[in-house]
Design an enzyme around this catalytic site. Structure first.
Site, PDB file in Angstrom:
ATOM      1  N   TYR A 184      28.485  25.773  28.637  1.00  0.00           N
ATOM      2  CA  TYR A 184      27.493  26.803  28.953  1.00  0.00           C
ATOM      3  C   TYR A 184      27.318  27.758  27.766  1.00  0.00           C
ATOM      4  O   TYR A 184      28.301  28.278  27.217  1.00  0.00           O
ATOM      5  CB  TYR A 184      27.938  27.638  30.156  1.00  0.00           C
TER       6      TYR A 184
ATOM      7  N   TYR B  12      30.123  35.510  44.134  1.00  0.00           N
ATOM      8  CA  TYR B  12      31.512  35.119  44.439  1.00  0.00           C
ATOM      9  C   TYR B  12      32.465  36.303  44.266  1.00  0.00           C
ATOM     10  O   TYR B  12      33.217  36.652  45.186  1.00  0.00           O
ATOM     11  CB  TYR B  12      31.951  33.953  43.536  1.00  0.00           C
TER      12      TYR B  12
ATOM     13  N   THR C 207      41.256  37.129  42.949  1.00  0.00           N
ATOM     14  CA  THR C 207      40.900  36.724  41.588  1.00  0.00           C
ATOM     15  C   THR C 207      40.763  37.919  40.657  1.00  0.00           C
ATOM     16  O   THR C 207      40.468  39.030  41.109  1.00  0.00           O
ATOM     17  CB  THR C 207      39.558  35.951  41.636  1.00  0.00           C
ATOM     18  N   ASP C 208      40.903  37.674  39.362  1.00  0.00           N
ATOM     19  CA  ASP C 208      40.670  38.738  38.376  1.00  0.00           C
ATOM     20  C   ASP C 208      39.172  39.008  38.189  1.00  0.00           C
ATOM     21  O   ASP C 208      38.798  39.992  37.555  1.00  0.00           O
ATOM     22  CB  ASP C 208      41.317  38.394  37.022  1.00  0.00           C
ATOM     23  N   GLU C 209      38.317  38.108  38.750  1.00  0.00           N
ATOM     24  CA  GLU C 209      36.873  38.286  38.543  1.00  0.00           C
ATOM     25  C   GLU C 209      36.348  39.542  39.240  1.00  0.00           C
ATOM     26  O   GLU C 209      35.245  39.996  38.939  1.00  0.00           O
ATOM     27  CB  GLU C 209      36.118  37.031  38.998  1.00  0.00           C
TER      28      GLU C 209
ATOM     29  N   SER D 169      32.074  39.038  46.785  1.00  0.00           N
ATOM     30  CA  SER D 169      32.629  38.740  48.114  1.00  0.00           C
ATOM     31  C   SER D 169      34.156  38.834  48.093  1.00  0.00           C
ATOM     32  O   SER D 169      34.768  39.290  49.058  1.00  0.00           O
ATOM     33  CB  SER D 169      32.168  37.360  48.596  1.00  0.00           C
ATOM     34  N   LYS D 170      34.779  38.417  46.996  1.00  0.00           N
ATOM     35  CA  LYS D 170      36.240  38.541  46.901  1.00  0.00           C
ATOM     36  C   LYS D 170      36.642  40.014  46.816  1.00  0.00           C
ATOM     37  O   LYS D 170      37.635  40.432  47.406  1.00  0.00           O
ATOM     38  CB  LYS D 170      36.776  37.774  45.682  1.00  0.00           C
TER      39      LYS D 170
END
Ligand SMILES: NC(=O)c1ccc[n+]([C@@H]2O[C@H](COP(=O)([O-])OP(=O)(O)OC[C@H]3O[C@@H](n4cnc5c(N)ncnc54)[C@H](O)[C@@H]3O)[C@@H](O)[C@H]2O)c1
Length: 351
Positions: A215, A158, A133-135, A161-162
Site C-alpha cells: 500500500y 475499526y 489494540t494500539d490502534e 470501535s475498539k
C-alpha cells in the site's frame, strides 16, 4: 484446574491462546461466532479433549453468555472476539459497532451479573481481561512511542470501535467495580493468521507467483510482535496485573511494511527458490494507499516489562523465519480457508 471463558478463540490470537492455555492445564470454554475469520481447523488438535468446550455463539447474546457463566463458573473471562480487519471496517463499519461495541457491552453486562453473585475468594479473584489494540492511540510521527497515558485518537472505524469497547470496560470498572484488565497490543504475526493480513497474504501470493501488493509507498511503520509472545503477555497480565489498569504490549520491533515484504521474499527465495531463479521481490507492486492509513505505530511496553516482568521471546528475525516455515508446513490450513469465501481480494480501497 482454573476455568477460563475465552471469546473469539477460533480466531488468530484467540486460537493460539486457547491452544497454549489448554496445554498449560487450563479448562477453556471457547465462545466464538465463527464469522469468516473464525476457523475450527486451528483447534483440530483439541478435538475430543475434555478441557476444551467449544460453543458457537455471539458475545452479545446475553442469555447465552449468562447460561455459560452459570454452567461453567469461570475464574476469568478473556475477550478476544472482535471484527478485526481495518480494510473491512472501511467497506462496512456497522458490523464493527455491532460486535466490538454493542457485543462487548452485552458481554460486560452478563459478566457483571455473574461476578456480583460470586462470593468471598471467588469474587475477589475473578478477572475480566479485554484484549485491545494500539490502534486506539492513532498515528505517530517519526519519533515517540505510545504509552498507557497517550490520549485516544482512533482513525479508522475499526480502531474507533475498539476505543469505544476499551472505554466501556474502563467504565464498568469505575462504575460497578468489575475487576477488569485491558491490554493494548501492537501488530501480531505468526501461525494461524488469516491470509487477508499483510504477512500471511504476502507469503501466499509470493508462493503463488502473484503480484505482492504494497500500500502507498510501503514506508508505514508497524511494531511487530510474535503471537505467542502476546499470549504470554496476556497470561502475565491476568495473573499479576493491577485491577482497573491497562498495559501496552509490544515487541520493540519496528519495521517498515516494505521491509517486511522484502524479508519474506528473501526467506522464501532461500528455501523455495522460484523456478525461473528470479528474486520474489520482483513481484512487489505498489498499489493505492489505504484511505486514512496510519503512518507509524510504536509501543512503549515498559510498564508491562518493569511491573510484571514480561519480555518477548522472539526477535522479529526469529519470529518471521518461524512464521514462514509454519506457512510452508501448513499449506492445508491455508487451503482450507482459501476454499471458502475469502479469495485474497483487495478490500477497503476507498469510499
Ligand atoms: N491481530 C492483531 O495484530 C491484533 C493486535 C492487537 C489486538 N488485537 C485484538 O485481538 C483480538 C483478536 O484479534 P485476531 O487478530 O485474533 O482477530 P480474528 O479476526 O482473527 O479473530 C476474531 C474471532 O472473533 C470471532 N468473532 C467475531 N465476532 C464475534 C461475535 N460477535 N461473537 C463471538 N465471536 C466473534 C471470529 O469468529 C474470530 O474467530 C481482537 O480483539 C483484536 O482487536 C489484534
Amino acid at each position: 484446574m482454573p476455568t477460563w471463558l475465552v471469546t473469539g478463540g477460533a480466531g488468530f490470537i484467540g486460537g493460539n491462546f486457547v491452544l497454549e492455555a489448554v496445554r498449560l492445564g487450563v479448562r477453556v470454554v471457547n465462545l466464538d461466532a465463527l464469522t469468516y475469520a473464525g476457523n475450527l481447523q486451528t483447534l483440530a488438535s483439541l478435538e475430543g479433549n475434555p478441557d476444551h468446550v467449544f460453543v458457537r455463539g455471539d458475545i452479545g447474546d446475553r442469555a447465552l453468555v449468562s447460561r455459560l457463566l452459570a454452567e461453567h463458573r469461570p475464574d476469568a473471562v478473556l475477550n478476544f472476539a472482535a471484527e478485526s480487519h481495518v480494510d473491512r471496517s472501511i467497506d462496512g463499519p456497522a458490523a464493527f459497532i455491532d460486535t466490538n461495541v454493542v457485543g462487548t457491552l452485552g458481554l460486560l453486562e452478563a459478566v457483571r451479573d455473574y461476578w456480583k453473585g460470586l462470593d468471598g475468594d471467588a469474587k475477589a479473584a475473578f478477572r475480566f481481561l479485554h484484549v485491545s489494540t494500539d490502534e486506539v492511540y492513532g498515528t505517530l510521527g517519526e519519533t515517540g512511542k505510545f504509552t498507557e497515558t497517550t490520549p485516544y485518537a482512533p482513525n479508522s472505524p475499526y480502531s474507533a470501535s475498539k476505543a469505544a469497547s476499551d472505554h466501556l470496560v474502563r467504565a464498568f470498572h469505575h462504575t460497578y467495580g468489575l475487576p477488569t484488565l485491558t491490554t493494548n497490543c501492537s501488530n501480531n504475526y505468526g501461525p494461524y493468521h488469516f491470509p487477508e493480513k499483510l504477512i500471511p497474504l504476502v507469503i501466499a501470493k509470493a508462493l503463488a507467483g502473484e503480484p505482492l501488493p504494497v500500500y502507498g509507498d510501503g514506508q508505514q511503520v508497524r511494531d511487530w510482535l510474535f503471537v505467542t509472545d502476546h499470549c504470554e503477555a496476556i497470561r502475565t497480565v491476568l495473573e499479576k496485573g493491577r485491577v482497573g489498569e491497562t498495559y501496552n504490549v509490544g515487541g520493540d520491533s519496528e519495521r517498515r511494511n516494505l521491509e517486511v515484504v522484502e524479508t519474506i521474499c528473501r526467506l522464501l527465495d532461500a528455501c523455495r527458490p522460484r523456478e525461473d531463479g528470479q528474486p520474489r521481490s520482483s513481484q512487489i507492486t505498489f498499489v493505492a494507499d489505504r484511505p486514512g492509513h496510519d503512518r507509524r505505530y510504536a509501543i512503549d511496553a515498559s510498564k508491562l516489562q518493569n511491573e510484571l516482568g514480561w519480555t518477548p521471546r522472539h526477535t522479529f528475525e526469529s519470529g518471521i523465519a518461524e512464521t514462514v516455515d509454519w506457512y510452508l508446513d501448513n499449506q492445508d490450513w491455508v487451503r482450507g480457508i482459501l476454499d471458502g469465501s475469502y479469495r485474497l481480494e483487495r478490500m477497503g480501497a476507498g469510499a
